[in-house]
Structures are given as structure tokens and as C-alpha cells.
Design a protein around this motif. Structure first.
Motif, PDB file in Angstrom:
ATOM      1  N   SER A  71     -28.379  10.315 -10.259  1.00  0.00           N
ATOM      2  CA  SER A  71     -28.473   9.020 -10.941  1.00  0.00           C
ATOM      3  C   SER A  71     -27.358   8.879 -11.977  1.00  0.00           C
ATOM      4  N   ILE A  72     -26.998   9.969 -12.635  1.00  0.00           N
ATOM      5  CA  ILE A  72     -25.888   9.951 -13.597  1.00  0.00           C
ATOM      6  C   ILE A  72     -24.580   9.657 -12.873  1.00  0.00           C
ATOM      7  N   GLU A 126     -24.132   8.213  -9.908  1.00  0.00           N
ATOM      8  CA  GLU A 126     -24.137   6.859  -9.346  1.00  0.00           C
ATOM      9  C   GLU A 126     -23.948   5.789 -10.418  1.00  0.00           C
ATOM     10  N   LYS A 127     -24.538   5.973 -11.599  1.00  0.00           N
ATOM     11  CA  LYS A 127     -24.382   5.003 -12.687  1.00  0.00           C
ATOM     12  C   LYS A 127     -22.936   4.943 -13.164  1.00  0.00           C
ATOM     13  N   ASP A 128     -22.261   6.090 -13.181  1.00  0.00           N
ATOM     14  CA  ASP A 128     -20.871   6.143 -13.627  1.00  0.00           C
ATOM     15  C   ASP A 128     -19.954   5.422 -12.637  1.00  0.00           C
ATOM     16  N   GLY A 129     -20.229   5.571 -11.344  1.00  0.00           N
ATOM     17  CA  GLY A 129     -19.479   4.859 -10.316  1.00  0.00           C
ATOM     18  C   GLY A 129     -18.091   5.364 -10.002  1.00  0.00           C
ATOM     19  N   ARG A 152     -32.134  14.588  -8.280  1.00  0.00           N
ATOM     20  CA  ARG A 152     -32.326  13.143  -8.439  1.00  0.00           C
ATOM     21  C   ARG A 152     -31.764  12.654  -9.775  1.00  0.00           C
ATOM     22  N   ARG A 153     -32.066  13.357 -10.826  1.00  0.00           N
ATOM     23  CA  ARG A 153     -31.558  12.973 -12.155  1.00  0.00           C
ATOM     24  C   ARG A 153     -30.044  13.083 -12.211  1.00  0.00           C
ATOM     25  N   TYR A 210     -21.632  16.989 -15.377  1.00  0.00           N
ATOM     26  CA  TYR A 210     -20.912  15.915 -14.698  1.00  0.00           C
ATOM     27  C   TYR A 210     -19.511  15.721 -15.280  1.00  0.00           C
TER      28      TYR A 210
END
Length: 62
Positions: A49-50, A52-55, A45-46, A15
């Protein structure tokens, strides 16, 4: 990219590399992989999620 998200420990590094190569307004990443890799635990999925959490980047699921 394809089949690059199978290793859980590599997901944050992948990422960070993507963020260095594109900007939110200038770039697209296409990923093809399994939702879950049995035995190693990684998957889309994992990884998502990384992201999306970072935004910082937008996730579009197709």
C-alpha cells in the motif's frame, strides 16, 4: 528479501532504501513474506500500500 516487512514503523524506511537502490526502469525487488503478521501488524499488504500510494515503482503480485 524475506521477512523484512513485519514492523510497521520500518516499512517507510525500507521503501525509501529500495528507492535509493533501484530505479523504476532498472531494477527488480523480490519479496517473500506473510500478508499479515499477527501481533505486530506489518506484512506485504501494508508495504504494498505504501509503494502503490507513492506511485513511483510498479507492483506486480504473483
Amino acid at each position: 528479501m524475506a521477512e523484512t516487512v513485519y514492523s510497521i514503523s520500518a516499512l517507510p524506511h525500507l521503501y525509501e532504501l529500495i528507492k535509493k537502490c533501484i530505479t523504476p526502469s532498472h531494477g527488480v525487488v523480490y519479496m517473500a513474506a506473510k500478508k499479515h503478521y499477527f501481533g505486530v501488524g506489518g506484512g506485504t499488504r501494508r508495504f504494498l500500500s505504501i509503494v502503490e500510494k507513492d506511485g513511483i515503482l510498479e507492483v506486480l503480485k504473483m
